[in-house]
Design a protein around this motif. Structure first.
Motif, PDB file in Angstrom:
ATOM      1  N   MET A 127     -13.399  72.755  40.505  1.00 30.48           N
ATOM      2  CA  MET A 127     -12.206  71.902  40.928  1.00 30.48           C
ATOM      3  C   MET A 127     -12.459  70.702  41.402  1.00 30.48           C
ATOM      4  N   PRO A 128     -11.155  69.767  41.194  1.00 28.44           N
ATOM      5  CA  PRO A 128     -12.083  68.391  40.608  1.00 28.44           C
ATOM      6  C   PRO A 128     -11.254  68.115  41.704  1.00 28.44           C
ATOM      7  N   PRO A 129     -11.781  66.375  42.721  1.00 28.83           N
ATOM      8  CA  PRO A 129     -11.289  66.003  43.467  1.00 28.83           C
ATOM      9  C   PRO A 129     -10.105  66.144  43.467  1.00 28.83           C
ATOM     10  N   LYS A 130      -9.587  65.490  44.851  1.00 28.91           N
ATOM     11  CA  LYS A 130      -8.344  65.744  45.108  1.00 28.91           C
ATOM     12  C   LYS A 130      -7.758  64.734  44.558  1.00 28.91           C
ATOM     13  N   GLY A 131      -6.231  64.613  43.403  1.00 30.33           N
ATOM     14  CA  GLY A 131      -5.744  64.151  42.745  1.00 30.33           C
ATOM     15  C   GLY A 131      -5.697  63.562  41.190  1.00 30.33           C
ATOM     16  N   VAL A 132      -7.046  64.544  41.207  1.00 34.32           N
ATOM     17  CA  VAL A 132      -8.128  64.522  39.458  1.00 34.32           C
ATOM     18  C   VAL A 132      -7.684  65.475  38.930  1.00 34.32           C
ATOM     19  N   LYS A 133      -7.597  65.182  37.659  1.00 37.47           N
ATOM     20  CA  LYS A 133      -8.160  66.339  36.590  1.00 37.47           C
ATOM     21  C   LYS A 133      -9.224  66.763  35.800  1.00 37.47           C
ATOM     22  N   LEU A 134      -9.441  68.474  35.773  1.00 41.35           N
ATOM     23  CA  LEU A 134     -10.388  68.467  35.057  1.00 41.35           C
ATOM     24  C   LEU A 134     -10.206  67.887  33.457  1.00 41.35           C
ATOM     25  N   ILE A 135     -11.624  67.098  33.247  1.00 39.60           N
ATOM     26  CA  ILE A 135     -10.946  67.321  31.232  1.00 39.60           C
ATOM     27  C   ILE A 135     -12.102  68.565  30.845  1.00 39.60           C
ATOM     28  N   LEU A 136     -10.755  69.541  30.548  1.00 41.22           N
ATOM     29  CA  LEU A 136     -11.168  71.352  29.922  1.00 41.22           C
ATOM     30  C   LEU A 136     -11.151  71.204  28.159  1.00 41.22           C
ATOM     31  N   GLN A 137     -11.727  71.799  28.047  1.00 41.50           N
ATOM     32  CA  GLN A 137     -11.642  72.156  26.419  1.00 41.50           C
ATOM     33  C   GLN A 137     -10.429  72.006  25.985  1.00 41.50           C
ATOM     34  N   GLU A 138      -9.514  71.483  24.806  1.00 42.38           N
ATOM     35  CA  GLU A 138      -8.448  72.727  23.923  1.00 42.38           C
ATOM     36  C   GLU A 138      -8.484  73.118  22.635  1.00 42.38           C
ATOM     37  N   GLY A 139      -8.754  74.281  22.997  1.00 46.09           N
ATOM     38  CA  GLY A 139      -9.308  74.994  21.493  1.00 46.09           C
ATOM     39  C   GLY A 139     -10.799  74.478  21.056  1.00 46.09           C
ATOM     40  N   ASP A 140     -11.031  74.188  19.824  1.00 41.10           N
ATOM     41  CA  ASP A 140     -12.247  74.133  18.863  1.00 41.10           C
ATOM     42  C   ASP A 140     -12.323  72.648  18.817  1.00 41.10           C
ATOM     43  N   ASP A 141     -11.595  71.435  20.141  1.00 40.11           N
ATOM     44  CA  ASP A 141     -11.290  70.667  19.767  1.00 40.11           C
ATOM     45  C   ASP A 141     -13.010  69.642  20.639  1.00 40.11           C
ATOM     46  N   ALA A 142     -12.941  68.278  20.324  1.00 43.66           N
ATOM     47  CA  ALA A 142     -13.948  67.782  21.292  1.00 43.66           C
ATOM     48  C   ALA A 142     -13.094  67.569  21.774  1.00 43.66           C
ATOM     49  N   TYR A 143     -14.607  67.288  23.833  1.00 47.83           N
ATOM     50  CA  TYR A 143     -14.144  67.261  24.858  1.00 47.83           C
ATOM     51  C   TYR A 143     -15.436  65.907  25.630  1.00 47.83           C
ATOM     52  N   ILE A 144     -15.022  65.159  26.407  1.00 47.69           N
ATOM     53  CA  ILE A 144     -15.915  64.988  27.235  1.00 47.69           C
ATOM     54  C   ILE A 144     -16.588  65.621  28.194  1.00 47.69           C
ATOM     55  N   ALA A 145     -17.924  65.891  28.525  1.00 48.79           N
ATOM     56  CA  ALA A 145     -18.540  67.109  28.618  1.00 48.79           C
ATOM     57  C   ALA A 145     -19.616  66.505  30.318  1.00 48.79           C
ATOM     58  N   TYR A 146     -19.588  65.022  29.872  1.00 50.66           N
ATOM     59  CA  TYR A 146     -20.545  64.304  31.264  1.00 50.66           C
ATOM     60  C   TYR A 146     -19.893  62.677  30.843  1.00 50.66           C
ATOM     61  N   SER A 147     -20.073  62.128  31.628  1.00 46.48           N
ATOM     62  CA  SER A 147     -19.609  60.623  31.855  1.00 46.48           C
ATOM     63  C   SER A 147     -20.263  60.069  33.059  1.00 46.48           C
ATOM     64  N   GLY A 148     -21.386  58.799  32.950  1.00 48.17           N
ATOM     65  CA  GLY A 148     -22.002  58.355  33.907  1.00 48.17           C
ATOM     66  C   GLY A 148     -21.735  56.650  33.668  1.00 48.17           C
ATOM     67  N   THR A 149     -23.241  56.431  34.137  1.00 49.22           N
ATOM     68  CA  THR A 149     -23.592  54.777  34.827  1.00 49.22           C
ATOM     69  C   THR A 149     -24.973  54.966  34.746  1.00 49.22           C
ATOM     70  N   GLU A 150     -26.295  53.620  34.484  1.00 50.01           N
ATOM     71  CA  GLU A 150     -27.626  54.577  33.952  1.00 50.01           C
ATOM     72  C   GLU A 150     -27.795  52.933  33.961  1.00 50.01           C
ATOM     73  N   GLY A 151     -28.847  52.598  34.460  1.00 47.45           N
ATOM     74  CA  GLY A 151     -29.606  51.468  33.799  1.00 47.45           C
ATOM     75  C   GLY A 151     -29.775  51.624  32.642  1.00 47.45           C
ATOM     76  N   ASN A 152     -30.272  52.288  32.066  1.00 47.34           N
ATOM     77  CA  ASN A 152     -31.000  52.191  31.005  1.00 47.34           C
ATOM     78  C   ASN A 152     -30.711  53.681  30.422  1.00 47.34           C
ATOM     79  N   LEU A 153     -29.134  53.144  29.727  1.00 44.44           N
ATOM     80  CA  LEU A 153     -28.454  54.285  28.191  1.00 44.44           C
ATOM     81  C   LEU A 153     -28.870  54.824  27.786  1.00 44.44           C
ATOM     82  N   GLN A 154     -30.058  54.736  26.543  1.00 45.72           N
ATOM     83  CA  GLN A 154     -30.901  54.992  25.963  1.00 45.72           C
ATOM     84  C   GLN A 154     -31.864  56.523  26.326  1.00 45.72           C
ATOM     85  N   SER A 155     -32.266  56.006  27.737  1.00 37.97           N
ATOM     86  CA  SER A 155     -33.436  56.396  28.081  1.00 37.97           C
ATOM     87  C   SER A 155     -32.750  57.950  28.550  1.00 37.97           C
ATOM     88  N   ARG A 156     -31.389  57.053  29.737  1.00 30.30           N
ATOM     89  CA  ARG A 156     -30.636  58.455  30.098  1.00 30.30           C
ATOM     90  C   ARG A 156     -29.782  59.552  29.602  1.00 30.30           C
TER      91      ARG A 156
END
Length: 169
Positions: free
Chosen positions: A78-107
């Protein structure tokens, strides 16, 4: 500070975060990932926000991560209130994860090549090995130096675009 002044400042700040969020997403850099070298040569060891996109079905990804890490990988139901979950549609690519980090390459190496400590919260994939390698993997990133702005962009994006199923918080 008077209530009206605070409300004006709050409104202006919300508009500025939205403008920064849109700009960060519009200017994101895309990198197709097939090996660790893709990350090491194309993603900076700098702070920023990132998005991981794949065509691997979430159920299969969840099972594969469990096999790779030896730990069951939960997903958000379940998403937080007022937000939708990102789900895959068919075989299309989808965003599975997002984030923030001090070192993008390492993360991103932690997420996509199961690098780092076993206790680190990460996807824990091995995208250069089967079954992951049977699917497309792409990362997007935008360098943002200031931590508070990275977190604001991440929160804005999830609120406006959606919440990736592999992001529990």
């Amino acid at each position: 500070m008077h209530k009206q002044d605070f409300e004006t400042l709050e409104s202006e700040a919300a508009e500025a975060v939205a403008a920064l969020g849109r700009a960060a997403y519009e200017r994101r850099v895309a990198v197709t990932v097939k090996s660790i070298n893709c990350l090491l040569t194309n993603v900076p060891a700098r702070p920023g926000v990132y998005w991981i996109e794949t065509s691997m079905p979430s159920e299969r990804l969840q099972e594969a991560i469990g096999a790779t890490t030896g730990k069951a990988r939960r997903t958000r139901k379940m998403p937080p209130k007022g937000v939708k979950l990102i789900l895959q549609e068919g075989d299309d690519a989808y965003i599975a994860y997002s984030g923030t980090e001090g070192n993008l390459q390492s993360r991103l190496a932690q997420h996509l090549f199961n690098r780092g400590n076993a206790q680190t919260i990460k996807l824990g994939c091995a995208v250069d090995l089967a079954p992951y390698s049977e699917y497309s993997w792409q990362v997007y990133y935008t360098v943002i130096d200031q931590a508070v702005l990275r977190y604001a962009v991440e929160a804005w994006w999830r609120q406006e675009v959606g919440w990736p199923v592999f992001c529990l918080r």
